[in-house]
Design a protein around this motif. Sequence first.
Motif, short mmCIF file in Angstrom:
data_model
loop_
_atom_site.label_atom_id
_atom_site.label_comp_id
_atom_site.label_asym_id
_atom_site.label_seq_id
_atom_site.Cartn_x
_atom_site.Cartn_y
_atom_site.Cartn_z
N MET A 142 0.84 -1.19 0.00
CA MET A 142 0.00 0.00 0.00
C MET A 142 0.88 1.25 0.00
N MET A 143 0.29 2.36 -0.44
CA MET A 143 1.11 3.55 -0.61
C MET A 143 1.44 4.22 0.72
N ASP A 144 2.67 4.76 0.77
CA ASP A 144 3.15 5.39 2.00
C ASP A 144 2.32 6.60 2.40
N ASP A 145 1.86 7.37 1.38
CA ASP A 145 1.11 8.57 1.75
C ASP A 145 -0.21 8.22 2.44
N LEU A 146 -0.77 7.07 2.06
CA LEU A 146 -1.99 6.62 2.76
C LEU A 146 -1.68 6.24 4.20
N LYS A 147 -0.55 5.55 4.36
CA LYS A 147 -0.15 5.15 5.72
C LYS A 147 0.16 6.39 6.56
N ALA A 148 0.75 7.41 5.91
CA ALA A 148 1.05 8.65 6.64
C ALA A 148 -0.24 9.38 7.02
N LEU A 149 -1.25 9.26 6.14
CA LEU A 149 -2.52 9.94 6.43
C LEU A 149 -3.28 9.22 7.55
N TYR A 150 -3.42 7.93 7.37
CA TYR A 150 -4.21 7.17 8.35
C TYR A 150 -3.30 6.51 9.39
N GLN A 151 -2.58 7.35 10.14
CA GLN A 151 -1.75 6.82 11.21
C GLN A 151 -2.62 6.27 12.32
N GLU A 152 -2.01 5.41 13.13
CA GLU A 152 -2.76 4.81 14.24
C GLU A 152 -3.42 5.85 15.13
N VAL A 153 -2.70 6.94 15.36
CA VAL A 153 -3.24 8.00 16.23
C VAL A 153 -4.55 8.55 15.66
N ILE A 154 -4.56 8.72 14.34
CA ILE A 154 -5.76 9.26 13.67
C ILE A 154 -6.92 8.27 13.83
N ILE A 155 -6.65 7.02 13.54
CA ILE A 155 -7.70 6.00 13.63
C ILE A 155 -8.21 5.94 15.08
N ASP A 156 -7.29 5.99 16.03
CA ASP A 156 -7.67 5.93 17.43
C ASP A 156 -8.56 7.11 17.82
N HIS A 157 -8.16 8.32 17.45
CA HIS A 157 -8.97 9.50 17.78
C HIS A 157 -10.32 9.46 17.08
N SER A 158 -10.36 8.92 15.86
CA SER A 158 -11.64 8.89 15.14
C SER A 158 -12.58 7.86 15.74
N ARG A 159 -12.01 6.79 16.26
CA ARG A 159 -12.85 5.74 16.88
C ARG A 159 -13.30 6.15 18.28
N SER A 160 -12.39 6.78 19.02
CA SER A 160 -12.72 7.21 20.39
C SER A 160 -12.38 8.69 20.55
N PRO A 161 -13.22 9.54 19.94
CA PRO A 161 -12.90 10.96 20.00
C PRO A 161 -12.89 11.49 21.44
N ARG A 162 -11.85 12.29 21.76
CA ARG A 162 -11.77 12.91 23.09
C ARG A 162 -12.69 14.11 23.12
N ASN A 163 -13.14 14.45 24.31
CA ASN A 163 -13.99 15.64 24.52
C ASN A 163 -15.24 15.61 23.63
N PHE A 164 -15.78 14.42 23.46
CA PHE A 164 -16.97 14.27 22.62
C PHE A 164 -18.20 14.36 23.51
N GLY A 165 -19.12 15.22 23.18
CA GLY A 165 -20.35 15.35 23.94
C GLY A 165 -20.73 16.81 24.09
N SER A 166 -21.87 17.05 24.73
CA SER A 166 -22.30 18.44 24.86
C SER A 166 -21.72 19.04 26.14
#
Lengths: 421, 150
Positions: free
Chosen positions: B1-25
């Motif tokens: 797979m292409m490196d730029d995709l791996k650079a875009l979807y780093q583990e940190v990004i996936i983690d924050h998208s799955r469990s966003p911090r400060n989410f809520g009203s």
Amino acid sequence: MQSALTIDRERIATAAIDPTAIREQFPILSEIVYGKNLVYLDNAASSQKPLAVTQALDKYYASQHANVHRGVHALSDRATEAYENARKLACQFVNAEHVREIIFVRGTTEGLNLVASSYGRHRLKPGDEILVSEMEHHSNIVPWQIIAEQTGSRVRMIPMDDSGQIIQEEYLELLHEKTAIVAITYVANSLGTVNPIKQMTQRAHDVGAVVVVDAAQAAPHLEIDVRELECDFLTLSGHKMYGPTGIGILYGREELLDAMPPYQGGGEMIKRVTFSGSEYAEIPHKFEAGTPNIADSVGFGEAAKFMWNIGFDAIASHEHQLLEYCHERAEEFSDIRIFGMAPQKSGVFAFEIDGIHAHDIGTIVDREGVAIRVGHHCAMPVMRHFNVAATARASFAVYNSIEDIDRLFDALDNARELFNG
Amino acid sequence: MMDDLKALYQEVIIDHSRSPRNFGSLESANCSAAGVNPLCGDELTLHCILDADEIIQDIRFVGRGCAISLASASIMTEMLRGKTKTEAEKLFDQFHARVTGTADGPLVDIGKLEVLSGVREFPTRVKCATLAWHTALAAINKTDEQVTTE
């Protein structure tokens, strides 16, 4: 139709269409993107153009161009002949009875706006109702909302079920003597559903309503016959059916068009102009103010010939086989949810993957050279129905192959790998 | 797979998208704004508490969107808590320059936001990365206006 199927590559390979031979007519399909051979699966947004169409545009500009209907010189004659010949081809394409029932427009959006503005303003009274289905593209919703606001009439939604089919019982309930217009899509862009236009038209006529058909997504896949459908208006875009952008047609029944006021004023649409008033030209010219899109009308005619040469039965069977194969591949994955499972469906595979947003899917498959559409597909009510913000959509054309679908599914594996490790 | 995709979807990004911090009203929020990306239908509402010294005391968000927009919103809320309005605006300018690839001179330290810099290889996704920021700045500036009128 879509169950108990086994993947039969041989059957598909020997179908009436040979995508390899067809692809040779589409130079753009040889493009390399990110080092990969392009797989173009965004045909419902816009199809690619065969050489016959682009060469016809070249030839027109190289040897036929002048303004139409007004010159006394040879080139003006040629251009006028080319333009009016394109209208004849368009007339045949939808099987209209009279050539004068065909108006050239920029595309489906303009066709729908023309009907809403001209017919709607002329016909709608306060309290009248316009029925629009839940699966419409925004271009078959917003023009009706605008004209409803101006005339005191009201837009009501015909709901669909979770398979993506219009609920016919609800439609019959909504139809009554106040229904003035029924505006429905022939094929839904976000789901692929093919609607029973003839049956719905007959019911609309029972209460005296006219039927406006958005055939943008039907034109590339189905043989359109306005006399068989009995619809009052039908509009489509050239660029979705292998033709150029910026050209489409509106079919309207002669007596309706005759009675309607013009859409835009200007040259070409008049018989006589004085400061005490103007007399309008006969249809179709009454609705074609200004210099028309002559070159692209010629391209439109070539696109119609391109489709006739392949044949609608072959097109339908090829795309149906691609869709079946796509559905079968999707069944291998429990994380894929398909939107639109109507038994009558054209070549649209709309889906989501559990835990991966459609935009991320779009970006990841793009890097593999696979072009699909992601987003709301200009059908926000459909997204709301399924409670999603966006879907991913692969849509097929005559040049797509089984390999293209395999490339899509391989690329989807990359998305899973990035997201699930 | 292409490196730029791996650079875009780093583990940190996936983690924050799955469990966003400060989410809520945020019940006691004194400024809020809604942001939408009309091209894709993604939407996000941002709530924050801005004190009299224009310091962001708390910041939370709700909404739905792609991994890039959710991760960007999540990381942004972590970064902005405790910052002044002016600091927030400056940070956004630096972040924007980084994701659009328009930064001049030596690279400025943008801290955790660095994980989103892979977006610069994907121009069509810059809007996803900046939606939360535009919304946050709209929220804190709206408060400013209200404060002035009072």
